[in-house]
Design a protein around this motif. Structure first.
Motif, PDB file in Angstrom:
ATOM      1  N   MET A  10      47.846  30.611 -75.359  1.00 49.22           N
ATOM      2  CA  MET A  10      46.483  30.499 -75.860  1.00 49.22           C
ATOM      3  C   MET A  10      45.603  31.650 -75.375  1.00 49.22           C
ATOM      4  O   MET A  10      44.692  32.096 -76.091  1.00 49.22           O
ATOM      5  CB  MET A  10      45.886  29.148 -75.463  1.00 49.22           C
ATOM      6  CG  MET A  10      46.542  27.966 -76.171  1.00 49.22           C
ATOM      7  SD  MET A  10      46.470  28.088 -78.001  1.00 49.22           S
ATOM      8  CE  MET A  10      48.154  28.639 -78.380  1.00 49.22           C
ATOM      9  N   LYS A  11      45.843  32.148 -74.167  1.00 47.16           N
ATOM     10  CA  LYS A  11      45.120  33.329 -73.696  1.00 47.16           C
ATOM     11  C   LYS A  11      45.439  34.535 -74.575  1.00 47.16           C
ATOM     12  O   LYS A  11      44.545  35.319 -74.940  1.00 47.16           O
ATOM     13  CB  LYS A  11      45.482  33.611 -72.245  1.00 47.16           C
ATOM     14  CG  LYS A  11      44.878  32.637 -71.256  1.00 47.16           C
ATOM     15  CD  LYS A  11      45.311  32.956 -69.832  1.00 47.16           C
ATOM     16  CE  LYS A  11      44.745  31.941 -68.846  1.00 47.16           C
ATOM     17  NZ  LYS A  11      45.206  32.205 -67.457  1.00 47.16           N
TER      18      LYS A  11
ATOM     19  N   LEU B 144      42.530  37.349 -81.300  1.00 49.87           N
ATOM     20  CA  LEU B 144      41.555  36.972 -82.325  1.00 49.87           C
ATOM     21  C   LEU B 144      40.113  37.199 -81.889  1.00 49.87           C
ATOM     22  O   LEU B 144      39.183  37.033 -82.700  1.00 49.87           O
ATOM     23  CB  LEU B 144      41.754  35.501 -82.711  1.00 49.87           C
ATOM     24  CG  LEU B 144      43.111  35.138 -83.316  1.00 49.87           C
ATOM     25  CD1 LEU B 144      43.193  33.645 -83.611  1.00 49.87           C
ATOM     26  CD2 LEU B 144      43.398  35.946 -84.580  1.00 49.87           C
ATOM     27  N   GLY B 145      39.903  37.541 -80.618  1.00 51.37           N
ATOM     28  CA  GLY B 145      38.552  37.749 -80.134  1.00 51.37           C
ATOM     29  C   GLY B 145      37.732  36.484 -80.068  1.00 51.37           C
ATOM     30  O   GLY B 145      36.528  36.481 -80.378  1.00 51.37           O
ATOM     31  N   ILE B 146      38.364  35.383 -79.666  1.00 56.89           N
ATOM     32  CA  ILE B 146      37.694  34.089 -79.585  1.00 56.89           C
ATOM     33  C   ILE B 146      37.916  33.480 -78.209  1.00 56.89           C
ATOM     34  O   ILE B 146      38.684  34.000 -77.395  1.00 56.89           O
ATOM     35  CB  ILE B 146      38.197  33.116 -80.679  1.00 56.89           C
ATOM     36  CG1 ILE B 146      39.719  32.907 -80.563  1.00 56.89           C
ATOM     37  CG2 ILE B 146      37.855  33.650 -82.074  1.00 56.89           C
ATOM     38  CD1 ILE B 146      40.303  31.949 -81.577  1.00 56.89           C
ATOM     39  N   SER B 147      37.245  32.373 -77.938  1.00 57.78           N
ATOM     40  CA  SER B 147      37.420  31.691 -76.659  1.00 57.78           C
ATOM     41  C   SER B 147      38.752  30.943 -76.635  1.00 57.78           C
ATOM     42  O   SER B 147      39.351  30.665 -77.689  1.00 57.78           O
ATOM     43  CB  SER B 147      36.278  30.702 -76.429  1.00 57.78           C
ATOM     44  OG  SER B 147      36.369  29.623 -77.357  1.00 57.78           O
TER      45      SER B 147
ATOM     46  N   THR C 228      41.996  26.332 -83.302  1.00 51.39           N
ATOM     47  CA  THR C 228      42.511  27.009 -84.502  1.00 51.39           C
ATOM     48  C   THR C 228      44.031  26.954 -84.553  1.00 51.39           C
ATOM     49  O   THR C 228      44.617  26.877 -85.639  1.00 51.39           O
ATOM     50  CB  THR C 228      42.035  28.465 -84.555  1.00 51.39           C
ATOM     51  OG1 THR C 228      42.442  29.165 -83.368  1.00 51.39           O
ATOM     52  CG2 THR C 228      40.517  28.526 -84.684  1.00 51.39           C
ATOM     53  N   PHE C 229      44.682  26.993 -83.399  1.00 49.86           N
ATOM     54  CA  PHE C 229      46.139  26.878 -83.367  1.00 49.86           C
ATOM     55  C   PHE C 229      46.577  25.514 -83.897  1.00 49.86           C
ATOM     56  O   PHE C 229      47.519  25.416 -84.694  1.00 49.86           O
ATOM     57  CB  PHE C 229      46.653  27.075 -81.937  1.00 49.86           C
ATOM     58  CG  PHE C 229      48.151  27.002 -81.803  1.00 49.86           C
ATOM     59  CD1 PHE C 229      48.946  28.107 -82.091  1.00 49.86           C
ATOM     60  CD2 PHE C 229      48.769  25.837 -81.382  1.00 49.86           C
ATOM     61  CE1 PHE C 229      50.318  28.043 -81.973  1.00 49.86           C
ATOM     62  CE2 PHE C 229      50.145  25.761 -81.249  1.00 49.86           C
ATOM     63  CZ  PHE C 229      50.922  26.870 -81.540  1.00 49.86           C
TER      64      PHE C 229
END
Length: 266
Positions: free
Chosen positions: A199-200, A206-209, A216-217
């Motif tokens: 997830m990291k 994706l440039g997201i948290s 989203t995954f």
């Protein structure tokens, strides 16, 4: 609930974190003497301290499951410390090489298969004589949903886990009449260091948290996980502990999915 395994001896690979650590915790609570193993002594020592076991109930020995010599040393240390084991939980593994098939290298394939397939093969080979003694034994492999529902961007891992399912089924036919029962547990998207790293990586790409990466995954990659969250290691360890127990005395050659419905078939 009394699982009927007080006094048994278990070896848990990958025991320094995640599902392996939680499985060790469950087994210790049932009065099992547990040996945890992984590659790094400092991590094992920290894991052992957190497990807070009774004196002489927990041991932590390093081993590299890709090395026949390292596994042989582990076997000798286990035999010297606690004698023959009754239970083996094979939890150690890596995500391995990722990407579409044309992006993968031979080296990526070989590293993944060495750790996730040949590692378990070598570990079981070393400890099978112990498991065959005494007329009672349990061997539980941590497989994955990927073994029956492969994803195109992690085919080495999927292939290795499919191999684990076949290995377990074959072993279950060879030794059941000796009292050794062999089964698999197949988790999906559990909150472990492995999925943390995934997830990291996704968040960075994706440039997201990280929370958004998880959301989203789930939406895009695992839509059949009906609870819409990562599972906990303890939710998997509970099933593993059951399969290690006397309550599972007629369970053999099975694959228990702990996946919230991720595999889109019964």
């Amino acid at each position: 609930m009394d699982l009927g395994i007080k006094g048994k001896i278990a070896l848990v690979s990958g025991g320094d974190s995640g599902i392996g650590w939680h499985t060790a915790h469950r087994l210790l609570a049932e009065g099992v003497t547990v040996v945890i193993t992984d590659q790094y002594q400092d991590k094992l020592d920290a894991a052992a301290e957190q497990l807070n076991a009774k004196p002489n109930q927990l041991y932590a020995f390093t081993a590299d499951i890709t090395s026949v010599d390292s596994i042989a040393t582990l076997r000798d240390r286990v035999l010297d410390a606690v004698g023959d084991i009754d239970i083996l939980v094979q939890s150690a593994g890596i995500t391995g090489a990722q990407g579409l098939f044309h992006e993968l290298t031979d080296e990526g394939w070989m590293e993944t298969l060495l750790v996730d397939l040949m590692g378990p093969v070598r570990l079981v080979s070393a400890f099978l004589p112990s498991l065959r003694k005494g007329g009672w034994g349990r061997l539980v492999f941590l497989a994955s949903e990927d073994g029956v529902q492969p994803y195109d961007d992690e085919l080495p891992y999927c292939s290795a886990k499919a191999g684990i399912l076949a290995l377990a089924k074959g072993l279950s036919r060879s030794y059941a009449m000796e009292g050794l029962l062999v089964n698999c547990v197949s988790p999906a998207f559990i909150h472990t260091p492995m999925t943390d790293a995934m997830m990291k990586k996704r968040a960075h790409k994706l440039g997201i948290s990280i929370p958004d990466a998880i959301t989203t995954f789930l939406d895009e990659k695992r839509p059949s996980i009906e609870l819409k969250r990562r599972g906990t290691p303890d939710e998997v360890a509970s099933v593993v502990a059951f399969l290690c127990s006397d309550l599972a005395s007629f369970v053999n050659g099975a694959n228990y999915r702990v996946d919230s419905g991720s595999v889109a078939t019964i």
